[in-house]
Design an enzyme around this catalytic site. Structure first.
Site, PDB file in Angstrom:
ATOM      1  N   HIS A 153       4.042   7.699  -9.254  1.00  0.00           N
ATOM      2  CA  HIS A 153       5.058   6.572  -8.604  1.00  0.00           C
ATOM      3  C   HIS A 153       5.267   5.516  -9.023  1.00  0.00           C
ATOM      4  O   HIS A 153       6.358   4.871  -8.570  1.00  0.00           O
ATOM      5  CB  HIS A 153       4.587   6.282  -6.958  1.00  0.00           C
ATOM      6  CG  HIS A 153       4.666   8.062  -6.355  1.00  0.00           C
ATOM      7  ND1 HIS A 153       6.437   8.540  -5.552  1.00  0.00           N
ATOM      8  CD2 HIS A 153       4.865   9.590  -6.407  1.00  0.00           C
ATOM      9  CE1 HIS A 153       6.307   9.507  -5.053  1.00  0.00           C
ATOM     10  NE2 HIS A 153       5.129  10.308  -5.318  1.00  0.00           N
ATOM     11  N   ASP A 357       8.125  -1.595 -11.356  1.00  0.00           N
ATOM     12  CA  ASP A 357       8.578  -1.202 -10.347  1.00  0.00           C
ATOM     13  C   ASP A 357       9.229   0.230 -10.945  1.00  0.00           C
ATOM     14  O   ASP A 357       9.100   0.789 -11.346  1.00  0.00           O
ATOM     15  CB  ASP A 357       9.058  -1.140  -9.195  1.00  0.00           C
ATOM     16  CG  ASP A 357       9.047  -1.197  -8.249  1.00  0.00           C
ATOM     17  OD1 ASP A 357       8.289  -0.786  -7.433  1.00  0.00           O
ATOM     18  OD2 ASP A 357       8.957  -1.519  -6.964  1.00  0.00           O
TER      19      ASP A 357
HETATM   20  P1  ADP Z   1       6.872   0.746  -2.530  1.00  0.00           P
HETATM   21  O1  ADP Z   1       6.435   1.956  -2.660  1.00  0.00           O
HETATM   22  O2  ADP Z   1       5.944  -0.090  -3.933  1.00  0.00           O
HETATM   23  O3  ADP Z   1       6.226  -0.075  -1.377  1.00  0.00           O
HETATM   24  P2  ADP Z   1       9.482   1.311  -2.425  1.00  0.00           P
HETATM   25  O4  ADP Z   1      10.471  -0.207  -2.795  1.00  0.00           O
HETATM   26  O5  ADP Z   1       9.450   2.408  -3.695  1.00  0.00           O
HETATM   27  O6  ADP Z   1       8.531   0.566  -3.367  1.00  0.00           O
HETATM   28  O7  ADP Z   1       9.419   1.685  -0.866  1.00  0.00           O
HETATM   29  C1  ADP Z   1       8.834   0.625  -0.058  1.00  0.00           C
HETATM   30  C2  ADP Z   1       9.049   1.826   0.559  1.00  0.00           C
HETATM   31  O8  ADP Z   1       8.661   1.254   2.371  1.00  0.00           O
HETATM   32  C3  ADP Z   1      10.754   1.781   1.375  1.00  0.00           C
HETATM   33  O9  ADP Z   1      11.043   2.955   1.915  1.00  0.00           O
HETATM   34  C4  ADP Z   1      10.786   0.186   2.292  1.00  0.00           C
HETATM   35  O10 ADP Z   1      12.700   1.181   3.137  1.00  0.00           O
HETATM   36  C5  ADP Z   1      10.144   0.637   3.488  1.00  0.00           C
HETATM   37  N1  ADP Z   1       9.933  -0.909   3.646  1.00  0.00           N
HETATM   38  C6  ADP Z   1       9.264  -1.684   2.997  1.00  0.00           C
HETATM   39  N2  ADP Z   1       9.524  -2.756   3.348  1.00  0.00           N
HETATM   40  C7  ADP Z   1       9.458  -2.514   4.932  1.00  0.00           C
HETATM   41  C8  ADP Z   1       9.213  -2.868   5.712  1.00  0.00           C
HETATM   42  N3  ADP Z   1       9.000  -4.424   6.697  1.00  0.00           N
HETATM   43  N4  ADP Z   1       9.289  -1.958   7.390  1.00  0.00           N
HETATM   44  C9  ADP Z   1       9.602  -0.981   7.457  1.00  0.00           C
HETATM   45  N5  ADP Z   1       9.914  -0.380   6.150  1.00  0.00           N
HETATM   46  C10 ADP Z   1       9.241  -1.318   5.200  1.00  0.00           C
HETATM   47  C1  G6P Z   2       3.419   2.472  -3.533  1.00  0.00           C
HETATM   48  C2  G6P Z   2       2.559   3.598  -4.191  1.00  0.00           C
HETATM   49  C3  G6P Z   2       2.005   4.445  -3.291  1.00  0.00           C
HETATM   50  C4  G6P Z   2       1.636   3.998  -2.272  1.00  0.00           C
HETATM   51  C5  G6P Z   2       2.117   2.857  -1.205  1.00  0.00           C
HETATM   52  C6  G6P Z   2       2.030   2.081  -0.798  1.00  0.00           C
HETATM   53  O1  G6P Z   2       4.073   2.913  -2.972  1.00  0.00           O
HETATM   54  O2  G6P Z   2       3.456   3.698  -4.711  1.00  0.00           O
HETATM   55  O3  G6P Z   2       0.977   5.650  -3.607  1.00  0.00           O
HETATM   56  O4  G6P Z   2       0.771   4.721  -1.020  1.00  0.00           O
HETATM   57  O5  G6P Z   2       2.661   1.852  -2.228  1.00  0.00           O
HETATM   58  O6  G6P Z   2       0.488   1.405  -0.782  1.00  0.00           O
HETATM   59  P1  G6P Z   2      -0.920   1.904   0.427  1.00  0.00           P
HETATM   60  O7  G6P Z   2      -2.057   1.563  -0.724  1.00  0.00           O
HETATM   61  O8  G6P Z   2      -0.651   0.921   1.445  1.00  0.00           O
HETATM   62  O9  G6P Z   2      -1.313   3.239   0.735  1.00  0.00           O
END
Ligand code: ADP
Ligand code: G6P
Length: 447
Positions: A153, A357
């Site tokens: 991912h 990212d």
């Molecule tokens: P990462 O996987 O690095 O966290 P992404 O942007 O791909 O980044 O995915 C983040 C996910 O987490 C999205 O679906 C987003 O809506 C969710 N998310 C991020 N911040 C919040 C929050 N404060 N409350 C609820 N959902 C959140």
């Molecule tokens: C990114 C990573 C995931 C991970 C998520 C949240 O989306 O690709 O593998 O689950 O961040 O991080 P955490 O350490 O809380 O699982």
């Protein structure tokens, strides 16, 4: 067709999970059914050496606990203090301790042992993300012959970053035991091929086929998506009372990210500061709503980014606020997804400005949530995997506050026609390459 068995470190057992992996996998399993296995989030001195099954989802879920030591070395250590910073171009934040790699190998070996008794003939195994690179090798050692795929991912590092890992050749050895390794973007596949060439014995047979010690492995690009239709419905249905009140007049710029140093939040705040400094007429006319739930807080680098972000928000607010207006609102908690969808829809500008990212699902959620008749503008970092396909966004370099401030200006002033045409093109991509398309394309390739 056999059952899909997905394994990830994180499995959502409670409400409001944040993180792209769980959101996407939850959507994918909801439609295909199957079994999802992951870490419960709980530590115990002597955890059971079997999986615990949970009811209440459209698919089967099973979890395991970790010892505190394994949590420290495997999760906080090798996964998030070695692999995560290296894959996000921040080798300077890496912390290498010998026990980290030992713990990482030990936990992957244990997960394989717990999983094997629950496998059935015909299963396809889909391993998720960097926490579980060695899992296929461990499963093969235990005699598993089923197809095993991996999906990464996060970004795959190029040769210079890869070489900073404590034992880079081992990373390629782990990956060579999968039948198919999926990446988010072409850039990741290119980095994988270049790093494999300079740091491993993997022989590249064609663009996406590799061989080592008589083992063949395929790699490919499978950009992850969101459940666009569901998100659209969520945003349309967002109740009026869930929306922000007391903000009439000010245009909202929204940022939604785990509070991670890869997300470029301080850079975003500095660009907003530059915008306000450069154009005093924007006083009380725009605001930045940053929703950033906590993540991996026991790792030093995460404590530092929290302090930096809070300090900066305080300073900028002190510099510009009026009695009626706070320019930056910073919310350090997860919020329910339907509320999030409503806020995206209300925001005139979506700020997705990571320094690195894998994909960034927030970019896609923001687009899906817009009202097509009066849509907002997406500002997107060229370093998000999403930028490969979402070319109608305003693509920026997040390191340059002047360039980002200029894009904010352009977004604020953008005429309705241009907003509509950019949004229509972006939405088409988000709907076509949604999460169902992602899992189907990947699983077809694995088959
Ligand atoms: P990462 O996987 O690095 O966290 P992404 O942007 O791909 O980044 O995915 C983040 C996910 O987490 C999205 O679906 C987003 O809506 C969710 N998310 C991020 N911040 C919040 C929050 N404060 N409350 C609820 N959902 C959140
Ligand atoms: C990114 C990573 C995931 C991970 C998520 C949240 O989306 O690709 O593998 O689950 O961040 O991080 P955490 O350490 O809380 O699982």
């Amino acid at each position: 067709m056999g059952r899909l068995v997905a394994i990830s470190n994180r499995i959502p057992l409670g409400d409001n999970p944040s993180g792209g992996l769980v959101v996407a996998l939850d959507d994918a399993l909801r439609s295909s059914g199957g079994l999802w296995v992951g870490f419960s989030g709980e530590t115990a001195e002597a955890p059971a050496d079997d999986l615990t099954f949970h009811d209440g989802a459209a698919f089967q879920r099973a979890s395991f606990d970790l010892t505190p030591e394994d949590h420290d070395t495997y999760y906080l250590g090798y996964s998030n203090s070695v692999l995560w910073p290296v894959c996000h171009g921040r080798a300077d934040l890496m912390r290498i301790l010998p026990e980290y790699l030992d713990g990482y190998r030990r936990v992957n070996e244990r997960i394989a042992r717990m999983l094997v008794p629950h496998l059935r003939p015909g299963d396809r195994i889909w391993v998720q993300d960097y926490q579980l690179f060695p899992l296929a090798q461990e499963l093969r050692r235990l005699g598993v012959t089923a197809p095993i795929g991996h999906f990464l991912h996060i970004p795959f590092p190029g040769p210079t970053d890869c070489a900073t890992l404590p034992n880079p050749a081992e990373l390629f050895d782990w990956l060579s035991h999968y039948d198919l390794v999926g990446f988010q973007a072409q850039r990741d596949l290119d980095n994988f091929a270049a790093s494999a060439r300079s740091l491993s014995d993997l022989e590249q047979l064609s663009d996406n086929r590799f061989r080592v010690a008589e083992r063949d492995m395929r790699a490919g690009v499978f950009p992850i998506g969101i459940d666009a239709q569901a998100f659209l419905a969520e945003a349309e249905g967002a109740r009026e009372e869930d929306r922000m009140r007391s903000l009439t007049g000010a245009q909202i710029m929204i940022g939604v990210d785990r509070l991670d140093y890869s997300k470029g939040i301080p850079q975003r705040f500095r660009a907003f500061q530059a915008l306000l400094e450069g154009d005093p007429s924007l006083t009380e006319k725009v605001m930045l709503l940053q929703i950033a739930p906590p993540t991996r807080e026991s790792v030093d680098a995460y404590q530092q980014i929290r302090e930096e972000t809070e300090h900066l928000a305080g300073r900028i607010n002190g510099q510009f606020a009026t009695v009626n207006w706070t320019p930056i609102r910073f919310i350090h908690r997860p919020i329910p997804r339907n509320e999030l969808a409503g806020l995206y829809r209300q925001a005139r500008i979506g700020l997705v400005t990571p320094l690195a990212d894998g994909m960034n699902l927030v970019a896609k959620e923001y687009v899906a949530a817009q009202d097509p008749a009066d849509p907002g503008v997406l500002i997107l970092s060229r370093f998000a995997g999403a930028a490969e396909a979402m070319t109608e966004a305003l693509i920026i370099n997040p390191h340059d506050p002047g360039e980002l401030a200029q894009a904010m200006h352009q977004a604020i002033a953008m005429p309705l026609d241009e907003r509509r045409s950019r949004h229509a093109a972006l939405l088409r991509g988000v709907v076509e390459q949604d999460v169902g398309w992602w899992s189907k394309t990947y699983l077809d390739a694995l088959a």
